[in-house]
Design an enzyme around this catalytic site. Structure first.
Site, PDB file in Angstrom:
ATOM      1  N   GLY A  45       0.822  -1.195   0.000  1.00 48.01           N
ATOM      2  CA  GLY A  45       0.000   0.000   0.000  1.00 48.01           C
ATOM      3  C   GLY A  45       0.855   1.242   0.000  1.00 48.01           C
ATOM      4  O   GLY A  45       2.028   1.207   0.399  1.00 48.01           O
ATOM      5  N   GLN A  50       3.041   9.915   1.177  1.00 45.44           N
ATOM      6  CA  GLN A  50       4.307   9.170   1.086  1.00 45.44           C
ATOM      7  C   GLN A  50       5.100   9.472  -0.175  1.00 45.44           C
ATOM      8  O   GLN A  50       6.289   9.163  -0.252  1.00 45.44           O
ATOM      9  CB  GLN A  50       4.041   7.660   1.157  1.00 45.44           C
ATOM     10  CG  GLN A  50       3.520   7.220   2.515  1.00 45.44           C
ATOM     11  CD  GLN A  50       3.384   5.721   2.557  1.00 45.44           C
ATOM     12  OE1 GLN A  50       2.384   5.169   2.136  1.00 45.44           O
ATOM     13  NE2 GLN A  50       4.429   5.047   3.027  1.00 45.44           N
ATOM     14  N   CYS A  87       6.204  -0.084   6.993  1.00 46.81           N
ATOM     15  CA  CYS A  87       5.786   1.078   6.207  1.00 46.81           C
ATOM     16  C   CYS A  87       6.959   1.490   5.320  1.00 46.81           C
ATOM     17  O   CYS A  87       8.091   1.566   5.801  1.00 46.81           O
ATOM     18  CB  CYS A  87       5.414   2.211   7.154  1.00 46.81           C
ATOM     19  SG  CYS A  87       4.928   3.718   6.311  1.00 46.81           S
ATOM     20  N   LEU A  88       6.672   1.763   4.051  1.00 49.10           N
ATOM     21  CA  LEU A  88       7.750   2.158   3.131  1.00 49.10           C
ATOM     22  C   LEU A  88       8.397   3.477   3.560  1.00 49.10           C
ATOM     23  O   LEU A  88       9.530   3.747   3.182  1.00 49.10           O
ATOM     24  CB  LEU A  88       7.216   2.276   1.700  1.00 49.10           C
ATOM     25  CG  LEU A  88       6.734   0.968   1.055  1.00 49.10           C
ATOM     26  CD1 LEU A  88       6.203   1.230  -0.343  1.00 49.10           C
ATOM     27  CD2 LEU A  88       7.842  -0.075   1.025  1.00 49.10           C
ATOM     28  N   HIS A 129      -4.071   1.256   7.679  1.00 50.33           N
ATOM     29  CA  HIS A 129      -2.728   1.848   7.676  1.00 50.33           C
ATOM     30  C   HIS A 129      -2.650   3.016   6.684  1.00 50.33           C
ATOM     31  O   HIS A 129      -2.147   4.091   7.013  1.00 50.33           O
ATOM     32  CB  HIS A 129      -1.712   0.746   7.326  1.00 50.33           C
ATOM     33  CG  HIS A 129      -0.291   1.207   7.236  1.00 50.33           C
ATOM     34  ND1 HIS A 129       0.689   0.751   8.088  1.00 50.33           N
ATOM     35  CD2 HIS A 129       0.329   2.071   6.379  1.00 50.33           C
ATOM     36  CE1 HIS A 129       1.843   1.340   7.766  1.00 50.33           C
ATOM     37  NE2 HIS A 129       1.653   2.127   6.735  1.00 50.33           N
ATOM     38  N   GLU A 130      -3.178   2.803   5.465  1.00 48.82           N
ATOM     39  CA  GLU A 130      -3.070   3.840   4.423  1.00 48.82           C
ATOM     40  C   GLU A 130      -3.976   5.026   4.726  1.00 48.82           C
ATOM     41  O   GLU A 130      -3.584   6.178   4.501  1.00 48.82           O
ATOM     42  CB  GLU A 130      -3.367   3.264   3.039  1.00 48.82           C
ATOM     43  CG  GLU A 130      -2.444   2.139   2.576  1.00 48.82           C
ATOM     44  CD  GLU A 130      -0.965   2.404   2.775  1.00 48.82           C
ATOM     45  OE1 GLU A 130      -0.538   3.577   2.705  1.00 48.82           O
ATOM     46  OE2 GLU A 130      -0.230   1.434   3.041  1.00 48.82           O
ATOM     47  N   HIS A 133      -2.406   7.317   7.121  1.00 48.03           N
ATOM     48  CA  HIS A 133      -1.412   8.212   6.510  1.00 48.03           C
ATOM     49  C   HIS A 133      -2.047   9.542   6.100  1.00 48.03           C
ATOM     50  O   HIS A 133      -1.399  10.587   6.163  1.00 48.03           O
ATOM     51  CB  HIS A 133      -0.809   7.578   5.253  1.00 48.03           C
ATOM     52  CG  HIS A 133       0.413   6.736   5.511  1.00 48.03           C
ATOM     53  ND1 HIS A 133       1.569   7.250   6.061  1.00 48.03           N
ATOM     54  CD2 HIS A 133       0.664   5.423   5.267  1.00 48.03           C
ATOM     55  CE1 HIS A 133       2.483   6.281   6.140  1.00 48.03           C
ATOM     56  NE2 HIS A 133       1.957   5.156   5.672  1.00 48.03           N
TER      57      HIS A 133
HETATM   58 NI    NI Z   1       2.867   3.301   5.564  1.00 47.31          NI
END
Ligand code: NI
Length: 154
Positions: A45, A50, A87-88, A129-130, A133
């Site tokens: 995701g 991000q 998380c990226l 999670h997304e 963000h």
């Molecule tokens: Ni993330």
């Protein structure tokens, strides 16, 4: 096009992302680039902030094909599940996070149509999670104790 992924503690990750008025050509292109970026990084995701875009857009793929949601909102949650998350934007860090086990979400698809999606397991986790963000929330905010971080788990 693969976009640079912004990492913590970049301030855009803490901003409240703005809703999109409509799904324009530019947004479709952004969604496509976000998916490419997510696949290239082996993520499941990615959210607008991000890639430095403080707009309410998320892309996901938990192995069942790409999903894009514009202005996503959680309509309902049920159950609880604890699992490992990463998380990226926080490379090299993984930890157990308790989330709702099932969620119902709504948002616009890339044709500008309102859709309602339900997910459980990894999909439910990824939605939560997304969408977090977009409100400037990171998974590390849920950790009571940094000792439950296990960098070996992925
Ligand atoms: Ni993330």
């Amino acid at each position: 096009m693969i976009l640079p992924v912004v990492t913590h503690p970049h301030p855009v990750l803490r901003q409240k992302a703005q809703p999109l008025k409509k799904v324009t050509k530019r947004i479709k292109k952004l969604a496509q680039n976000m998916l490419e970026t997510m696949y290239a990084a082996d993520g499941v995701g990615l959210a607008g902030p991000q890639v430095g875009v403080a707009k309410r857009i998320i892309v996901l793929d938990v192995g069942k094909g790409p999903l894009v949601l514009v202005n996503p909102q959680i309509l309902g949650k049920s159950g609880q599940e604890r699992d490992v998350e990463g998380c990226l934007s926080i490379p090299g860090r993984n930890a157990y996070v308790t989330r709702a086990a099932k969620v119902k979400v709504t948002g616009l698809d890339l044709d500008g149509r309102q859709v309602v999606l339900e997910g459980d397991g990894l999909l439910a986790r990824a939605f939560q999670h997304e969408i977090d963000h977009l409100d400037g929330i990171l998974f590390i905010d849920y950790l009571e104790d940094s000792s439950n971080c296990s960098p070996d788990v992925n």
